[in-house]
Design an enzyme around this catalytic site. Structure first.
Site, PDB file in Angstrom:
ATOM      1  CG  ASN A 114     -10.873   6.320 106.620  1.00 41.52           C
ATOM      2  OD1 ASN A 114     -11.459   6.045 107.663  1.00 41.52           O
ATOM      3  ND2 ASN A 114     -11.504   6.596 105.489  1.00 41.52           N
ATOM      4  NE  ARG A 148     -14.147   9.669 106.990  1.00 41.01           N
ATOM      5  CZ  ARG A 148     -15.042   8.722 106.723  1.00 41.01           C
ATOM      6  NH1 ARG A 148     -14.669   7.474 106.569  1.00 41.01           N
ATOM      7  NH2 ARG A 148     -16.303   9.035 106.600  1.00 41.01           N
ATOM      8  CG  HIS A 162     -20.208  12.165 102.922  1.00 39.46           C
ATOM      9  ND1 HIS A 162     -21.449  11.814 102.443  1.00 39.46           N
ATOM     10  CD2 HIS A 162     -19.531  11.011 103.104  1.00 39.46           C
ATOM     11  CE1 HIS A 162     -21.528  10.490 102.351  1.00 39.46           C
ATOM     12  NE2 HIS A 162     -20.374   9.983 102.740  1.00 39.46           N
ATOM     13  CG  LEU A 208     -24.570  11.327  94.357  1.00 38.59           C
ATOM     14  CD1 LEU A 208     -25.297  11.292  93.020  1.00 38.59           C
ATOM     15  CD2 LEU A 208     -25.565  11.463  95.503  1.00 38.59           C
ATOM     16  N   GLY A 209     -21.706   8.162  96.913  1.00 42.52           N
ATOM     17  CA  GLY A 209     -20.909   6.931  96.962  1.00 42.52           C
ATOM     18  C   GLY A 209     -21.801   5.831  97.489  1.00 42.52           C
ATOM     19  NE  ARG A 221     -25.058   4.274 105.489  1.00 42.18           N
ATOM     20  CZ  ARG A 221     -24.069   5.152 105.372  1.00 42.18           C
ATOM     21  NH1 ARG A 221     -24.293   6.444 105.541  1.00 42.18           N
ATOM     22  NH2 ARG A 221     -22.852   4.737 105.085  1.00 42.18           N
ATOM     23  NE  ARG A 258     -19.541  -0.708  89.708  1.00 42.45           N
ATOM     24  CZ  ARG A 258     -18.386  -0.636  90.340  1.00 42.45           C
ATOM     25  NH1 ARG A 258     -17.275  -0.489  89.646  1.00 42.45           N
ATOM     26  NH2 ARG A 258     -18.310  -0.714  91.648  1.00 42.45           N
ATOM     27  CB  VAL A 317     -23.094   7.000  92.399  1.00 44.46           C
ATOM     28  CG1 VAL A 317     -24.277   7.307  91.491  1.00 44.46           C
ATOM     29  CG2 VAL A 317     -23.236   5.624  93.033  1.00 44.46           C
ATOM     30  CD  GLU A 354     -15.188  10.816  91.682  1.00 46.50           C
ATOM     31  OE1 GLU A 354     -14.319  10.085  91.171  1.00 46.50           O
ATOM     32  OE2 GLU A 354     -15.131  11.227  92.858  1.00 46.50           O
ATOM     33  CG  ASN A 355     -17.120   6.248  88.138  1.00 50.93           C
ATOM     34  OD1 ASN A 355     -16.262   6.554  87.318  1.00 50.93           O
ATOM     35  ND2 ASN A 355     -16.852   6.062  89.411  1.00 50.93           N
ATOM     36  CD  GLU A 367     -14.133  11.498 101.568  1.00 53.00           C
ATOM     37  OE1 GLU A 367     -14.099  10.507 100.809  1.00 53.00           O
ATOM     38  OE2 GLU A 367     -14.928  11.608 102.496  1.00 53.00           O
TER      39      GLU A 367
HETATM   40  P1  ADP Z   1     -17.743   4.671  99.555  1.00 56.41           P
HETATM   41  O1  ADP Z   1     -18.916   5.432 100.097  1.00 56.41           O
HETATM   42  O2  ADP Z   1     -17.704   3.246 100.019  1.00 56.41           O
HETATM   43  O3  ADP Z   1     -16.428   5.411  99.648  1.00 56.41           O
HETATM   44  P2  ADP Z   1     -17.524   5.078  96.678  1.00 56.41           P
HETATM   45  O4  ADP Z   1     -17.501   6.545  96.623  1.00 56.41           O
HETATM   46  O5  ADP Z   1     -16.284   4.345  96.323  1.00 56.41           O
HETATM   47  O6  ADP Z   1     -18.099   4.527  98.041  1.00 56.41           O
HETATM   48  O7  ADP Z   1     -18.712   4.560  95.718  1.00 56.41           O
HETATM   49  C1  ADP Z   1     -18.969   3.201  95.557  1.00 56.41           C
HETATM   50  C2  ADP Z   1     -20.205   3.040  94.684  1.00 56.41           C
HETATM   51  O8  ADP Z   1     -20.007   3.753  93.456  1.00 56.41           O
HETATM   52  C3  ADP Z   1     -20.453   1.612  94.232  1.00 56.41           C
HETATM   53  O9  ADP Z   1     -21.197   0.903  95.189  1.00 56.41           O
HETATM   54  C4  ADP Z   1     -21.263   1.813  92.963  1.00 56.41           C
HETATM   55  O10 ADP Z   1     -22.633   1.935  93.263  1.00 56.41           O
HETATM   56  C5  ADP Z   1     -20.765   3.131  92.429  1.00 56.41           C
HETATM   57  N1  ADP Z   1     -19.908   3.014  91.240  1.00 56.41           N
HETATM   58  C6  ADP Z   1     -18.587   2.801  91.185  1.00 56.41           C
HETATM   59  N2  ADP Z   1     -18.154   2.735  89.915  1.00 56.41           N
HETATM   60  C7  ADP Z   1     -19.249   2.913  89.134  1.00 56.41           C
HETATM   61  C8  ADP Z   1     -19.482   2.948  87.710  1.00 56.41           C
HETATM   62  N3  ADP Z   1     -18.492   2.804  86.850  1.00 56.41           N
HETATM   63  N4  ADP Z   1     -20.755   3.153  87.306  1.00 56.41           N
HETATM   64  C9  ADP Z   1     -21.753   3.312  88.187  1.00 56.41           C
HETATM   65  N5  ADP Z   1     -21.606   3.291  89.514  1.00 56.41           N
HETATM   66  C10 ADP Z   1     -20.379   3.091  89.983  1.00 56.41           C
END
Ligand code: ADP
Length: 410
Positions: free
Chosen positions: A8, A103, A192, A221-222, A253, A296, A343, A345-346, A396
């Site tokens: 990537n 990618r 995505h 949601l990243g 964004r 976070r 976001v 997942e967490n 991915e």
């Molecule tokens: P990318 O689009 O860069 O691949 P990711 O899928 O890794 O992004 O997501 C990154 C975002 O996930 C971080 O900016 C944050 O907002 C969120 N995130 C990561 N871990 C947590 C957590 N434990 N709790 C809440 N949000 C989280």
């Protein structure tokens, strides 16, 4: 062992994973960064299967090594990667990759499946840089350097847009002058796609259901974020458009915005095209509203009582609800709703709030399941919920490796 290397590539860095496709487990991963600078950096992690006595499944131990060195360009970056494999393993001489998967962000309307890279395909990817000036050129630089590093191996391009090439014209057409749109290839492409495909297939497999029978909504949601409506495994709508700027509120964004805001800022504030680009892509979203792109930080700020952080969270969730409702309508109801990426997942609160008003549609999130700090794919809806809500960790790289292997073998 069937190793596939996944790459990537960005403008100043690239990530890689070497995956053994027999077991679908990662043998090594790494990051080469600060390409173009004198103080480049490479890190390489090796995962080794270590069978523990009394444990049926092997666990994976890992060891990371890193190095500072000048990395003038992507070719030098691949040389650094090969040196890391030589020094720390696994040996690419003993088990060379059978395919290299890349990618590629934008495949336009031309590429709708993973594609064996030839000089002509490279020219096409280059030509599509018009639509993705920030992404396709560095993707291509990575491809060219990787083909030099692995000359005898099939290289495969896997496009972020490909999965959404099943959208009907009604879903992908913008309501503007059709001649102008055609002349500039302006339409919704969606992004995505590799993640939306992986997650929707993983959800069906996990539930033991036939993919073709499921109506699914996937929230990726990243930092970047998008949602897709997937009917029987086919994407029928998605929130990102010509570029990855449209749709949900993201880390930096804006997502959806009245286009007249740009005209207004151009006329009244004298902002240039580049300034507007920077505003919407880099200084908006959660960052623009609350000063951080990381959820976070937003959560911590809400706990400290910062009103702008609360507003940012509410704007974020409001948009998620709007899309959940829209896609329930497009699909005529849903069987599965999945959350994925950083976001998704967490952040249990985001998941709960995004779906909290959908009781009328049979969506019921179970608070204890939603809050449980488990890893892996899992159900977070109640047993009575008529829509199954899942958390599905995305992968991915694995999806790119699967598709690349398929092309290499065909
Ligand atoms: P990318 O689009 O860069 O691949 P990711 O899928 O890794 O992004 O997501 C990154 C975002 O996930 C971080 O900016 C944050 O907002 C969120 N995130 C990561 N871990 C947590 C957590 N434990 N709790 C809440 N949000 C989280």
């Amino acid at each position: 062992m069937t190793p596939v290397l996944v790459v990537n590539s960005g403008s100043s860095s690239f990530k890689y994973q070497l995956i053994d496709m027999d077991a679908e487990h990662v043998l090594a991963s790494g990051l080469v960064e600060r390409i173009g600078e004198a103080n480049g950096h490479s890190s390489h992690t090796v995962f080794a299967a270590a069978a523990e006595p009394g444990v049926a499944m092997p666990t994976f131990t890992e060891a990371t090594s890193s190095r500072e060195l000048p990395i003038p360009d992507h070719t030098a970056g691949f040389a650094a990667m090969l040196e890391a494999f030589d020094a720390h393993g696994p040996s690419l001489d003993d088990a060379p990759p059978v395919a290299v998967g890349h990618r590629v962000v934008h495949g336009g309307a031309r590429f709708f499946e993973p594609t064996l890279i030839t000089p002509l395909v490279e020219i096409n990817i280059d030509e599509l840089s018009v639509l993705a000036p920030l992404h396709n050129p560095p993707n291509l630089a990575g491809i060219r350097a990787a083909r030099k590093a692995f000359p005898g191996v099939p290289h495969v391009a896997v496009f972020d847009t490909a999965f959404h090439q099943t959208l009907e014209p009604a879903a992908y057409t913008y309501a503007i002058d059709s001649e102008i749109a055609a002349a500039h290839r302006i339409r919704r492409y969606g992004f995505h796609g590799t993640s939306h495909k992986y997650v929707s297939e993983a959800a069906a497999a996990f539930l033991g259901r036939d993919l073709a029978s499921l109506r699914q909504i996937v929230f990726h949601l990243g930092n970047g974020a998008s949602v897709a409506a997937i009917d029987g495994g086919r994407s029928i709508d998605t929130s990102m458009g010509l570029t990855p700027l449209e749709g949900l509120v993201m880390g930096t964004r804006s997502g959806d915005i009245d286009p007249a805001v740009l005209l207004h800022l151009s006329r009244r504030a004298g902002m240039s095209t580049d300034e507007l680009d920077d505003l919407l892509n880099k200084r908006s979203g959660l960052l623009g509203l609350a000063g951080s792109n990381d959820l976070r930080d937003i959560r911590a700020a809400i706990e400290r009582g910062e009103e702008r952080a609360l507003l940012a969270f509410e704007v974020y969730v409001h948009r998620l609800r709007a899309y959940a409702g829209a896609y329930l309508a497009q699909l005529g109801g849903a069987d599965v709703i999945s959350f994925t990426a950083g976001v998704g997942e967490n952040a249990p609160r985001v998941r709960a709030e995004a779906l909290s008003t959908l009781g009328f549609a049979g969506v019921e999130v179970d608070p204890a399941r939603n809050e449980a700090r488990e890893r892996g794919i899992r159900i977070i809806s109640t047993d009575a919920s008529s829509v199954t809500v899942l958390v599905v960790p995305t992968d991915e790289e694995l999806e790119i490796a699967r598709q690349s292997l398929q092309v290499a073998r065909s």
